[in-house]
Design an enzyme around this catalytic site. Sequence first.
Site, PDB file in Angstrom:
ATOM      1  CG  HIS A 154      -1.575  -1.349   1.670  1.00 51.56           C
ATOM      2  ND1 HIS A 154      -1.240  -2.249   1.867  1.00 51.56           N
ATOM      3  CD2 HIS A 154      -2.622  -0.919   1.685  1.00 51.56           C
ATOM      4  CE1 HIS A 154      -1.882  -2.431   2.613  1.00 51.56           C
ATOM      5  NE2 HIS A 154      -3.837  -2.300   2.619  1.00 51.56           N
ATOM      6  CG  ASP A 212       1.730  -1.069   3.052  1.00 50.70           C
ATOM      7  OD1 ASP A 212       1.568  -0.587   4.331  1.00 50.70           O
ATOM      8  OD2 ASP A 212       1.928  -1.961   2.319  1.00 50.70           O
TER       9      ASP A 212
HETATM   10  C1  XUL Z   1      -7.177  -6.460   5.308  1.00 50.07           C
HETATM   11  C2  XUL Z   1      -6.744  -6.403   3.887  1.00 50.07           C
HETATM   12  C3  XUL Z   1      -5.832  -5.766   3.390  1.00 50.07           C
HETATM   13  C4  XUL Z   1      -5.556  -6.439   1.996  1.00 50.07           C
HETATM   14  C5  XUL Z   1      -4.938  -5.060   1.456  1.00 50.07           C
HETATM   15  O1  XUL Z   1      -7.801  -7.578   6.240  1.00 50.07           O
HETATM   16  O2  XUL Z   1      -6.809  -7.782   3.697  1.00 50.07           O
HETATM   17  O3  XUL Z   1      -3.963  -5.701   4.329  1.00 50.07           O
HETATM   18  O4  XUL Z   1      -5.088  -7.385   1.435  1.00 50.07           O
HETATM   19  O5  XUL Z   1      -5.541  -3.466   1.252  1.00 50.07           O
END
Ligand code: XUL
Length: 435
Positions: A99, A102
């Site tokens: 993300h 991150d």
């Molecule tokens: C949350 C989750 C996230 C997604 C990406 O439960 O799984 O980490 O994978 O936003």
Amino acid sequence: MTDFFKGIPAITYEGPETSNEFAFRHYNPNEMVMGKRMEDHLRFAIAYWHSFAWQGGDPFGGQTFDRPWFGDTMDLARLKADVAFEMFDILGAPFFCFHDADVRPEGEDFANSTRNLEEIVDYFAAKMESSKTKLLWGTANLFSHRRFMSGAATNPDPDVFAYAGATIKTCMDATHKLGGANYVLWGGREGYETLLNTDLTREIEQAGRMLSMVVEYKHKIGFNGTILIEPKPQEPAKHQYDYDVATVYGFLKRFGLENEVKVNIEQGHAILAGHSFEHELAMAASLGILGSIDINRNDYQSGWDTDQFPNNVPEMALAYYEVLKAGGFTTGGTNFDAKLRRQSLDPEDLILAHVGGMDACARGLKAAAAILENGTLEAMRAERYAGWNSDEARKMLSGEYALDDLEAYVRASGLNPEPRSGKQERLENLVNRFV
Ligand code: XUL
Ligand code: CO
């Protein structure tokens, strides 16, 4: 080189008999499984957020991990990237996922946050020139910052909708620039806490428009990857709109996006939705929207999305059985959306968690392939439905028969169906021979 993983060797395949903890016992990238290299089947990815950004907090306590890159500067973001790519190398990971939040520090405004992201993306791009690790997917974190507390696309405030859309655009640009194979949308706050303050009709329409804009932008920039929605029924919102695979499919159909968007199915989310992982995989395959998987395991007693590393081989076997039956991954892969327990402080814990997870997945894949190659399970499934091959049965589905024709048919033929065994235990015994 940083010294974070000092003394930890590159992990290679040594086979089931090895006593070396820092080796794969089952994951052998070059081993052929049903005519394809194991690495190309599994397409493992490391999740940046759990492995490098998560600090070990829980609702009762904060940070337990003490990582030298924790902090909000660009220098520390680069150090984090150095360590991340060192771990990708140690594990021989073919992919990673991230993300925006991150990988870069939040700036004081949108322009600064975006500049930070772009700088780190360039830093990644330079590393990726010499690394074998590619990007499985990128995504935007539209759930952690307080501006998103009432949702992103589904926020009652159009300013937040705009901010969310602009953020997604920058994250799609980042993913495209790094050659990402997919772009993921997980709507953690796309839902609500109470109906008392929520217009769900309006909110779902907002989500539909946002997803349409994502698809339009994908085509505009020539991004060839797959757009994936990740279903989850709740956590953090009490009710989330992307509840499960079937719900997401209904949403896609409603907005005419069922041929544009697939799903990224997470094991723990399936369990939260009251399904098994294999149910969600089979449903997605049946609907033609199986894209990728987030692999982890929930604690079955806690009822929370605990995101533990997978270690249950029979579960993995049933999951990869559905993946193989559907023809395997194309752009998708197996992303370790899994985090250490907060007491697992040591750098080697991070490596060993992935080694164990990769081995568990490899065993599952091999077991699934063996069940498919054996063929008995599919033959018995086909046999269960064999009655549908008759002419009379075909007419019932083709529209030639209406209900009154069925009555006439049953009366004329004297039909009186006898129940037949579903043979569940026999099939369970069969599966257990392979796991
Ligand atoms: C949350 C989750 C996230 C997604 C990406 O439960 O799984 O980490 O994978 O936003
Ligand atoms: Co996930």
